[in-house]
Motif scaffolding. Structure first.
Motif, PDB file in Angstrom:
ATOM      1  N   LEU A  85       0.780  -1.051  -0.008  1.00 30.95           N
ATOM      2  CA  LEU A  85       0.103   0.096  -0.066  1.00 30.95           C
ATOM      3  C   LEU A  85       0.968   1.026  -0.055  1.00 30.95           C
ATOM      4  O   LEU A  85       1.752   1.403   1.035  1.00 30.95           O
ATOM      5  CB  LEU A  85      -0.928  -0.032   1.227  1.00 30.95           C
ATOM      6  N   ASP A  86       1.007   1.989  -0.889  1.00 37.52           N
ATOM      7  CA  ASP A  86       1.860   3.282  -1.207  1.00 37.52           C
ATOM      8  C   ASP A  86       0.999   3.921  -1.437  1.00 37.52           C
ATOM      9  O   ASP A  86      -0.091   4.203  -2.673  1.00 37.52           O
ATOM     10  CB  ASP A  86       2.794   2.760  -2.349  1.00 37.52           C
ATOM     11  N   HIS A  87       0.997   5.493  -0.982  1.00 35.80           N
ATOM     12  CA  HIS A  87       0.089   6.749  -1.381  1.00 35.80           C
ATOM     13  C   HIS A  87      -1.168   6.300  -1.315  1.00 35.80           C
ATOM     14  O   HIS A  87      -2.113   6.542  -2.055  1.00 35.80           O
ATOM     15  CB  HIS A  87       0.560   7.274  -2.403  1.00 35.80           C
ATOM     16  N   LEU A 107       3.993  -4.266   3.146  1.00 37.59           N
ATOM     17  CA  LEU A 107       4.702  -2.728   3.171  1.00 37.59           C
ATOM     18  C   LEU A 107       3.715  -1.669   2.948  1.00 37.59           C
ATOM     19  O   LEU A 107       2.924  -1.752   1.944  1.00 37.59           O
ATOM     20  CB  LEU A 107       5.775  -2.764   1.802  1.00 37.59           C
ATOM     21  N   VAL A 108       3.544  -0.862   3.720  1.00 34.47           N
ATOM     22  CA  VAL A 108       2.834   0.127   3.873  1.00 34.47           C
ATOM     23  C   VAL A 108       3.631   1.615   3.949  1.00 34.47           C
ATOM     24  O   VAL A 108       4.330   1.773   5.024  1.00 34.47           O
ATOM     25  CB  VAL A 108       1.766   0.418   5.061  1.00 34.47           C
ATOM     26  N   ARG A 109       3.716   2.258   3.041  1.00 34.85           N
ATOM     27  CA  ARG A 109       4.514   3.625   2.755  1.00 34.85           C
ATOM     28  C   ARG A 109       3.850   4.625   2.165  1.00 34.85           C
ATOM     29  O   ARG A 109       2.783   4.820   1.580  1.00 34.85           O
ATOM     30  CB  ARG A 109       5.670   3.436   2.274  1.00 34.85           C
ATOM     31  N   GLU A 139       6.220   2.510   6.651  1.00 37.84           N
ATOM     32  CA  GLU A 139       7.377   3.432   6.522  1.00 37.84           C
ATOM     33  C   GLU A 139       6.872   4.892   5.679  1.00 37.84           C
ATOM     34  O   GLU A 139       6.010   4.902   4.966  1.00 37.84           O
ATOM     35  CB  GLU A 139       8.215   2.907   5.342  1.00 37.84           C
ATOM     36  N   GLY A 140       7.145   6.062   6.560  1.00 41.22           N
ATOM     37  CA  GLY A 140       6.809   7.190   6.005  1.00 41.22           C
ATOM     38  C   GLY A 140       5.133   7.643   6.036  1.00 41.22           C
ATOM     39  O   GLY A 140       4.663   8.388   5.103  1.00 41.22           O
TER      40      GLY A 140
END
Length: 158
Positions: A85-87, A107-109, A139-140
């Motif tokens: 999952l990104d943005h 990963l979640v960023r 992350e972030g």
């Protein structure tokens, strides 16, 4: 459910299941609005890759959203490929992300996990569950207005 969604707004009125060995891809700019009691249940792989100016939104279908309106994203499998999952913005669920399987890799960023009634991210080791060959990376991200940002639960047996 498997495949790639077209970038659009979707009203989700029943729980969506991503079966083991399946991949669901959610493109940038897509909005998923979940009805009461529904969830995104991922036993396979979820690839939700937004962009800074075209995020992916997973939120409540309610006209006036409130924390806990929908169940959230539940990872229930141990797929060969990690989920991403990104943005993304995950809001107004009970638990934004709930890890319910021992081998989950996600990963979640660069995401916002906000206004969920219980936890932004929950990893709860219950009933003898152990995290092995699994990895949850945040992350972030911004986690705000949840009862707990990240909940890591563990139990001790004698």
């Amino acid at each position: 459910m498997a495949g790639t969604l077209a970038p659009a707004t979707y009203q989700v009125t029943a729980t969506v299941m991503v079966d083991a060995n399946d991949v669901l891809t959610i493109p940038a700019g897509t909005r998923l609005r979940f009805g009461t009691g529904t969830a995104l249940n991922v036993a396979g792989t979820l690839l939700a890759e937004g962009q800074p100016d075209h995020q992916i939104t997973l939120t409540s279908l309610a006209a006036t959203p409130a924390p806990g309106n929908w169940t959230g994203i539940q990872f229930t499998g141990s797929p060969a490929t990690a989920s991403l999952l990104d943005h993304a913005e995950i809001s107004f669920a009970q638990n934004g992300i709930d890890v319910l399987s021992e081998g989950t890799r996600v990963l979640v960023r660069n995401s916002m996990i906000v206004s969920n009634s219980q936890n932004g991210v929950k990893v709860d080791l219950a009933d003898g569950m152990q995290i092995y060959d699994g990895q949850v990376v945040i992350e972030g991200c911004s986690l705000a207005y949840n009862q707990n940002g990240v909940y890591l639960g563990a139990y001790v047996w004698e």
